[in-house]
Design an enzyme around this catalytic site. Structure first.
Site, PDB file in Angstrom:
ATOM      1  N   ARG A 116       0.838  -1.221   0.000  1.00 42.57           N
ATOM      2  CA  ARG A 116       0.000   0.000   0.000  1.00 42.57           C
ATOM      3  C   ARG A 116       0.865   1.260   0.000  1.00 42.57           C
ATOM      4  O   ARG A 116       0.417   2.326  -0.434  1.00 42.57           O
ATOM      5  CB  ARG A 116      -0.894   0.013   1.242  1.00 42.57           C
ATOM      6  N   ASP A 173       3.318  23.511  16.032  1.00 41.15           N
ATOM      7  CA  ASP A 173       3.710  22.808  14.805  1.00 41.15           C
ATOM      8  C   ASP A 173       3.728  23.823  13.678  1.00 41.15           C
ATOM      9  O   ASP A 173       2.821  24.665  13.576  1.00 41.15           O
ATOM     10  CB  ASP A 173       2.703  21.703  14.447  1.00 41.15           C
ATOM     11  N   ASN A 174       4.760  23.759  12.844  1.00 38.63           N
ATOM     12  CA  ASN A 174       4.865  24.682  11.709  1.00 38.63           C
ATOM     13  C   ASN A 174       5.004  23.900  10.418  1.00 38.63           C
ATOM     14  O   ASN A 174       5.490  22.766  10.406  1.00 38.63           O
ATOM     15  CB  ASN A 174       6.098  25.592  11.881  1.00 38.63           C
ATOM     16  N   ARG A 220      16.204  29.650   4.193  1.00 36.03           N
ATOM     17  CA  ARG A 220      15.534  30.283   5.340  1.00 36.03           C
ATOM     18  C   ARG A 220      16.464  30.142   6.539  1.00 36.03           C
ATOM     19  O   ARG A 220      16.830  29.029   6.904  1.00 36.03           O
ATOM     20  CB  ARG A 220      14.183  29.622   5.629  1.00 36.03           C
ATOM     21  N   HIS A 273      18.015  31.391  11.922  1.00 36.33           N
ATOM     22  CA  HIS A 273      17.114  32.050  12.867  1.00 36.33           C
ATOM     23  C   HIS A 273      17.188  31.448  14.267  1.00 36.33           C
ATOM     24  O   HIS A 273      17.449  30.252  14.445  1.00 36.33           O
ATOM     25  CB  HIS A 273      15.669  31.930  12.368  1.00 36.33           C
ATOM     26  N   LYS A 299      13.753  22.768  18.176  1.00 37.08           N
ATOM     27  CA  LYS A 299      12.997  22.441  16.965  1.00 37.08           C
ATOM     28  C   LYS A 299      13.270  21.008  16.542  1.00 37.08           C
ATOM     29  O   LYS A 299      14.416  20.570  16.492  1.00 37.08           O
ATOM     30  CB  LYS A 299      13.400  23.387  15.819  1.00 37.08           C
ATOM     31  N   HIS A 327      19.213  28.215  13.372  1.00 34.41           N
ATOM     32  CA  HIS A 327      18.737  27.145  12.484  1.00 34.41           C
ATOM     33  C   HIS A 327      18.358  27.704  11.128  1.00 34.41           C
ATOM     34  O   HIS A 327      17.834  28.819  11.017  1.00 34.41           O
ATOM     35  CB  HIS A 327      17.527  26.451  13.115  1.00 34.41           C
ATOM     36  N   TYR A 371       7.832  21.234  11.266  1.00 31.39           N
ATOM     37  CA  TYR A 371       8.606  21.163  12.495  1.00 31.39           C
ATOM     38  C   TYR A 371       7.789  21.545  13.712  1.00 31.39           C
ATOM     39  O   TYR A 371       6.823  22.292  13.624  1.00 31.39           O
ATOM     40  CB  TYR A 371       9.889  21.995  12.412  1.00 31.39           C
ATOM     41  N   GLU A 382      12.969  37.465  17.764  1.00 33.15           N
ATOM     42  CA  GLU A 382      13.643  36.779  16.659  1.00 33.15           C
ATOM     43  C   GLU A 382      14.946  37.482  16.294  1.00 33.15           C
ATOM     44  O   GLU A 382      15.016  38.719  16.254  1.00 33.15           O
ATOM     45  CB  GLU A 382      12.735  36.782  15.402  1.00 33.15           C
ATOM     46  N   LYS A 420      14.734  39.933   5.511  1.00 33.73           N
ATOM     47  CA  LYS A 420      15.301  39.691   6.861  1.00 33.73           C
ATOM     48  C   LYS A 420      16.566  38.843   6.752  1.00 33.73           C
ATOM     49  O   LYS A 420      17.583  39.131   7.380  1.00 33.73           O
ATOM     50  CB  LYS A 420      14.251  38.982   7.716  1.00 33.73           C
ATOM     51  N   ASP A 421      16.513  37.805   5.951  1.00 33.30           N
ATOM     52  CA  ASP A 421      17.643  36.876   5.871  1.00 33.30           C
ATOM     53  C   ASP A 421      18.793  37.438   5.041  1.00 33.30           C
ATOM     54  O   ASP A 421      19.926  36.968   5.151  1.00 33.30           O
ATOM     55  CB  ASP A 421      17.169  35.537   5.311  1.00 33.30           C
TER      56      ASP A 421
HETATM   57  C1  T46 Z   1       8.240  31.335  12.169  1.00 30.43           C
HETATM   58  C2  T46 Z   1       6.835  31.866  12.168  1.00 30.43           C
HETATM   59  C3  T46 Z   1       6.409  32.782  11.213  1.00 30.43           C
HETATM   60  N1  T46 Z   1       5.122  33.244  11.238  1.00 30.43           N
HETATM   61  C4  T46 Z   1       4.711  34.200  10.199  1.00 30.43           C
HETATM   62  C5  T46 Z   1       5.508  35.489  10.173  1.00 30.43           C
HETATM   63  C6  T46 Z   1       5.577  35.867   8.728  1.00 30.43           C
HETATM   64  O1  T46 Z   1       4.429  36.664   8.392  1.00 30.43           O
HETATM   65  C7  T46 Z   1       5.465  34.539   7.985  1.00 30.43           C
HETATM   66  C8  T46 Z   1       6.796  34.070   7.445  1.00 30.43           C
HETATM   67  O2  T46 Z   1       7.729  34.134   8.509  1.00 30.43           O
HETATM   68  P1  T46 Z   1       9.293  33.943   8.240  1.00 30.43           P
HETATM   69  O3  T46 Z   1       9.647  34.596   6.954  1.00 30.43           O
HETATM   70  O4  T46 Z   1      10.006  34.379   9.490  1.00 30.43           O
HETATM   71  O5  T46 Z   1       9.360  32.363   8.083  1.00 30.43           O
HETATM   72  P2  T46 Z   1      10.725  31.524   7.999  1.00 30.43           P
HETATM   73  O6  T46 Z   1      11.766  32.270   7.244  1.00 30.43           O
HETATM   74  O7  T46 Z   1      10.330  30.187   7.566  1.00 30.43           O
HETATM   75  O8  T46 Z   1      11.162  31.462   9.514  1.00 30.43           O
HETATM   76  C9  T46 Z   1      11.578  30.233  10.110  1.00 30.43           C
HETATM   77  O9  T46 Z   1      12.775  29.903   9.487  1.00 30.43           O
HETATM   78  C10 T46 Z   1      13.681  29.063  10.138  1.00 30.43           C
HETATM   79  C11 T46 Z   1      13.801  27.796   9.345  1.00 30.43           C
HETATM   80  C12 T46 Z   1      13.448  28.745  11.551  1.00 30.43           C
HETATM   81  O10 T46 Z   1      14.147  27.929  12.131  1.00 30.43           O
HETATM   82  C13 T46 Z   1      12.386  29.409  12.300  1.00 30.43           C
HETATM   83  O11 T46 Z   1      11.462  28.435  12.719  1.00 30.43           O
HETATM   84  C14 T46 Z   1      11.662  30.488  11.586  1.00 30.43           C
HETATM   85  O12 T46 Z   1      12.346  31.709  11.816  1.00 30.43           O
HETATM   86  O13 T46 Z   1       4.964  33.590   8.938  1.00 30.43           O
HETATM   87  C15 T46 Z   1       4.210  32.843  12.191  1.00 30.43           C
HETATM   88  O14 T46 Z   1       3.053  33.278  12.209  1.00 30.43           O
HETATM   89  N2  T46 Z   1       4.601  31.938  13.142  1.00 30.43           N
HETATM   90  C16 T46 Z   1       5.890  31.424  13.157  1.00 30.43           C
HETATM   91  O15 T46 Z   1       6.196  30.586  14.040  1.00 30.43           O
END
Ligand code: T46
Length: 182
Positions: A23, A48-49, A59, A62, A71, A118, A131, A142, A168-169
């Site tokens: 399956r 959970d994300n 990404r 962070h 995480k 991370h 995650y 952050e 940001k990054d």
């Molecule tokens: C992380 C996060 C983001 N958001 C919102 C905020 C922004 O409007 C949107 C995108 O956020 P961001 O660009 O910060 O997402 P990533 O670049 O994936 O951030 C993550 O990237 C690396 C891999 C990490 O380890 C962290 O978990 C986290 O910083 O989602 C939320 O509402 N909740 C959350 O927990």
């Protein structure tokens, strides 16, 4: 489930036992008892994300300086190179990094405790990254360390495509200038 310490022993590669049949497959993607035994203490997750990214998206790196997040990360579609950087100043591996390819094929997970920066780079055309975190998202706390900080010198692969980073990054701090965990 098998847990294997990486070169930074607090960072673990978690490999679930996968049951395949005609399956498809089944595996326990998270088991609290087995995870706590692997880590050596109880770990609570509160969030959970799920993020989806195209090839070449990077990404990271962070962390939350307050409300730091442990995480447990995995990939359910595609493949990424996942990276953890030790930013605990008193750690013997301060400034060191470890990486692990996580993919829908290898089912591997990475446990990145609080105290690490991370990030990941998407290797496949698209990747779904899931995650669990041990504390809630706290944007005011952050922080971002530059993915290409020469003092860390992460061995990102050459994908023959430009990396795609959020604003940001693109403006992450060098480790030497960043707030770290004392
Ligand atoms: C992380 C996060 C983001 N958001 C919102 C905020 C922004 O409007 C949107 C995108 O956020 P961001 O660009 O910060 O997402 P990533 O670049 O994936 O951030 C993550 O990237 C690396 C891999 C990490 O380890 C962290 O978990 C986290 O910083 O989602 C939320 O509402 N909740 C959350 O927990």
């Amino acid at each position: 489930m098998k847990a294997t310490p990486t070169a930074i022993p607090d960072v673990l590669v978690i490999e679930p036992r996968v049951f395949g049949d005609a399956r498809g497959f089944f595996f326990e993607s998270f088991n609290q008892k087995a995870f706590d035994e692997a880590v050596g203490h109880h770990v609570d997750f509160v969030q959970d994300n799920h993020s989806r990214s195209v090839k070449g998206v990077l990404r990271g790196l962070h962390y939350q300086i307050q409300q730091p997040q442990g995480k447990l990360v995995r990939v359910v579609r595609g493949a990424v190179l996942d990276v953890a950087v030790d930013i605990r100043r008193k750690s013997p591996t301060f400034g060191k990094w470890v990486s692990q390819e996580l993919s829908e094929e290898n089912h591997k997970q990475l446990w990145v405790p609080a105290g690490f920066a991370h990030g990941f780079l998407v290797l496949s055309e698209s990747a779904d990254f899931l995650y669990k975190t041990t504390d809630y998202y706290a944007p005011a706390n952050e922080r971002c360390i530059a993915w290409n900080d020469p003092a860390i010198a992460i061995g990102w692969p050459d994908l023959q495509v430009d990396f795609m980073l959020s604003v940001k990054d693109q403006t992450g701090k060098l480790l030497a200038d960043a707030e770290v965990f004392e």
